[in-house]
Design a protein around this motif. Structure first.
Motif, mmCIF file in Angstrom:
data_model
loop_
_atom_site.group_PDB
_atom_site.id
_atom_site.type_symbol
_atom_site.label_atom_id
_atom_site.label_comp_id
_atom_site.label_asym_id
_atom_site.label_seq_id
_atom_site.Cartn_x
_atom_site.Cartn_y
_atom_site.Cartn_z
ATOM 1 N N SER A 114 6.544 4.147 21.754
ATOM 2 C CA SER A 114 6.704 3.376 22.462
ATOM 3 C C SER A 114 7.040 1.419 21.545
ATOM 4 N N GLU A 115 6.767 0.764 21.822
ATOM 5 C CA GLU A 115 7.405 -0.309 20.476
ATOM 6 C C GLU A 115 5.750 0.165 19.882
ATOM 7 N N ALA A 116 4.562 0.222 20.541
ATOM 8 C CA ALA A 116 3.465 -0.325 19.889
ATOM 9 C C ALA A 116 3.215 0.325 18.977
ATOM 10 N N ASP A 117 3.978 2.043 18.991
ATOM 11 C CA ASP A 117 3.599 3.095 18.465
ATOM 12 C C ASP A 117 4.967 2.722 16.949
ATOM 13 N N LYS A 118 6.334 2.408 17.316
ATOM 14 C CA LYS A 118 6.509 1.326 16.057
ATOM 15 C C LYS A 118 5.815 0.944 15.199
ATOM 16 N N ALA A 119 5.363 -0.603 15.573
ATOM 17 C CA ALA A 119 4.602 -0.803 14.875
ATOM 18 C C ALA A 119 3.845 -0.624 14.360
ATOM 19 N N ALA A 120 2.969 0.113 15.371
ATOM 20 C CA ALA A 120 2.259 0.529 13.774
ATOM 21 C C ALA A 120 2.283 1.707 13.018
ATOM 22 N N ALA A 121 3.703 2.454 13.085
ATOM 23 C CA ALA A 121 4.474 3.244 12.015
ATOM 24 C C ALA A 121 5.230 2.636 10.896
ATOM 25 N N PHE A 122 5.311 0.850 11.010
ATOM 26 C CA PHE A 122 5.441 0.091 10.412
ATOM 27 C C PHE A 122 4.699 -0.091 9.603
ATOM 28 N N LYS A 123 3.310 -0.575 9.911
ATOM 29 C CA LYS A 123 2.495 -1.754 9.482
ATOM 30 C C LYS A 123 1.498 -0.120 8.146
ATOM 31 N N GLN A 124 1.897 0.700 8.973
ATOM 32 C CA GLN A 124 1.229 2.067 8.631
ATOM 33 C C GLN A 124 2.161 1.870 7.202
ATOM 34 N N ALA A 147 11.905 -8.237 14.731
ATOM 35 C CA ALA A 147 9.709 -7.122 14.617
ATOM 36 C C ALA A 147 9.652 -6.965 13.357
ATOM 37 N N ALA A 148 10.798 -6.949 12.011
ATOM 38 C CA ALA A 148 10.520 -6.697 10.244
ATOM 39 C C ALA A 148 9.142 -7.629 10.464
ATOM 40 N N VAL A 149 9.701 -9.015 11.129
ATOM 41 C CA VAL A 149 9.310 -10.109 10.267
ATOM 42 C C VAL A 149 7.611 -10.686 10.777
ATOM 43 N N THR A 150 8.092 -10.199 12.033
ATOM 44 C CA THR A 150 7.112 -10.096 12.951
ATOM 45 C C THR A 150 5.698 -9.204 12.210
ATOM 46 N N VAL A 151 5.489 -8.285 11.497
ATOM 47 C CA VAL A 151 4.968 -7.497 11.130
ATOM 48 C C VAL A 151 4.668 -8.111 9.768
ATOM 49 N N ILE A 152 5.833 -8.350 8.738
ATOM 50 C CA ILE A 152 5.505 -8.355 7.488
ATOM 51 C C ILE A 152 4.624 -9.999 6.676
ATOM 52 N N ARG A 153 4.650 -10.739 8.227
ATOM 53 C CA ARG A 153 4.129 -11.912 8.062
ATOM 54 C C ARG A 153 2.800 -11.658 8.761
ATOM 55 N N GLU A 154 2.148 -11.265 9.145
ATOM 56 C CA GLU A 154 1.469 -10.655 9.931
ATOM 57 C C GLU A 154 -0.023 -10.067 9.560
ATOM 58 N N LEU A 155 1.067 -9.253 8.682
ATOM 59 C CA LEU A 155 -0.137 -8.427 7.234
ATOM 60 C C LEU A 155 0.357 -9.504 6.228
ATOM 61 N N LEU A 185 18.767 -15.236 11.873
ATOM 62 C CA LEU A 185 18.892 -15.127 10.822
ATOM 63 C C LEU A 185 17.938 -14.400 9.670
ATOM 64 N N PHE A 186 16.455 -15.577 9.726
ATOM 65 C CA PHE A 186 15.447 -15.829 8.398
ATOM 66 C C PHE A 186 16.216 -14.965 7.554
ATOM 67 N N ALA A 187 16.910 -16.491 7.162
ATOM 68 C CA ALA A 187 17.671 -16.554 5.336
ATOM 69 C C ALA A 187 16.565 -16.783 4.415
ATOM 70 N N ASP A 188 15.236 -17.466 4.962
ATOM 71 C CA ASP A 188 14.157 -17.348 4.166
ATOM 72 C C ASP A 188 13.144 -16.193 3.500
ATOM 73 N N MET A 189 13.429 -15.111 4.368
ATOM 74 C CA MET A 189 12.672 -13.937 3.965
ATOM 75 C C MET A 189 14.129 -13.010 3.798
ATOM 76 N N THR A 190 15.220 -13.301 3.856
ATOM 77 C CA THR A 190 15.965 -12.220 2.864
ATOM 78 C C THR A 190 16.560 -12.352 2.062
ATOM 79 N N GLY A 191 16.255 -11.215 1.552
ATOM 80 C CA GLY A 191 16.335 -10.568 -0.364
ATOM 81 C C GLY A 191 17.818 -10.080 -0.226
ATOM 82 N N LEU A 192 17.883 -9.835 0.479
ATOM 83 C CA LEU A 192 19.212 -8.740 0.378
ATOM 84 C C LEU A 192 20.505 -9.034 0.712
#
Length: 274
Positions: free
Chosen positions: A114-124, A157-165, A188-195
């Motif tokens: 599920s989406e929750a499973d994906k988010a949990a795996a990403f956080k781990q 989805a990536a930014v949400t978890v990175i910021r939450e952590l 775009l999230f230019a402020d979060m973009t590294g490459l």
């Protein structure tokens, strides 16, 4: 004209038949300031610490920065094996003086979490990688892959978890113009973009959700991904990092004169931004 100046980089995928040293030498010859190395280009992959040290010395001698090693895959399917893999790759990045490690998510049509499973795996994975990368003073560049069967399709989805952590200092995004279009994402999230990775899709018969890596060419007049438009927005919103060419098409890899084709693509992109 975009507010920020454009800085090009060469991802090793521009010509996998070059050795890492040749890639660096070509970048220096072209006046390109940085390269991205890879661990998936066969015999020219970066795989050994002593090799990495030698490559780093060559890069420093020629004034070329090593941005990243591409990539830890699948970073969000965490295990003891993945942790060992991440540590080995981090050692290679540190040995060559690179900035960080590109992190690519699992792409699997059989995945049924599920989406929750994906988010949990990403956080781990991020929590564990924060410790591993921190030992070497490296960053992690999270690259959402826009394929329909990707377990991390969007930058949102990536930014949400990175910021939450609270891990914005450790992790940034890879904005890939191919995957941005493939995911149908607009933010775009230019402020979060590294490459930034750029490549062009030209075949008019391919839908954006059907695009595969083999469809990725250098950016030219027939480009359907609006690379120039994406870059203009990123630069206008403050992105000031490197823009790496990352084509996967066999025709690009087999080019008789890769440098000439790269120069042509650079000129096209620069002209479009004026």
């Amino acid at each position: 004209m975009a507010k920020q100046a454009l800085k090009f980089s060469l991802n090793h995928m521009v010509c996998p038949r070059w050795t890492p040293a040749q890639l660096i030498e070509v970048a220096a010859e072209m006046g390109v300031g940085a390269v991205e190395l890879r661990n998936d280009v066969g015999e020219n992959s970066l795989v050994d610490v002593e090799q990495a040290r030698a490559v780093g010395e060559r890069a420093r001698a020629l004034g070329v920065e090593i941005l990243s090693l591409n990539a830890l895959y699948p970073f969000n399917d965490w295990s003891d094996e993945r942790a060992a893999q991440a540590d080995k790759l981090a050692q290679l990045v540190a040995a060559c003086g690179g900035r960080g490690l590109v992190l690519c998510p699992l792409v699997d049509g059989d995945y049924c979490g599920s989406e929750a499973d994906k988010a949990a795996a990403f956080k781990q994975a991020l929590t564990a990688l924060d410790g591993i990368l921190g030992q070497y003073g490296l960053r992690g560049f999270v690259e959402p892959l826009g394929f329909p069967i990707s377990t991390l399709r969007t930058k949102r989805a990536a930014v949400t978890v990175i910021r939450e952590l609270g891990l914005e200092q450790r992790f940034g995004l890879v904005h890939d113009t191919f995957h941005h279009q493939g995911a149908g994402e607009t933010e775009l999230f230019a402020d979060m973009t590294g490459l930034v990775h750029i490549s062009g899709v030209e075949d008019p018969a391919i839908g954006f959700e059907e695009m595969l890596d083999g469809d990725r060419f250098l950016v030219g007049e027939a480009d359907r991904l609006d690379n120039v438009g994406q870059l203009r927005r990123l630069l206008d919103e403050g992105y000031d990092g490197y823009v790496s060419f990352e084509p996967f098409a066999e025709a690009v890899h087999a080019a008789a004169d890769p440098v000439a084709e790269l120069r042509q693509s650079m000129a096209f992109v620069q002209a479009g931004l004026r």
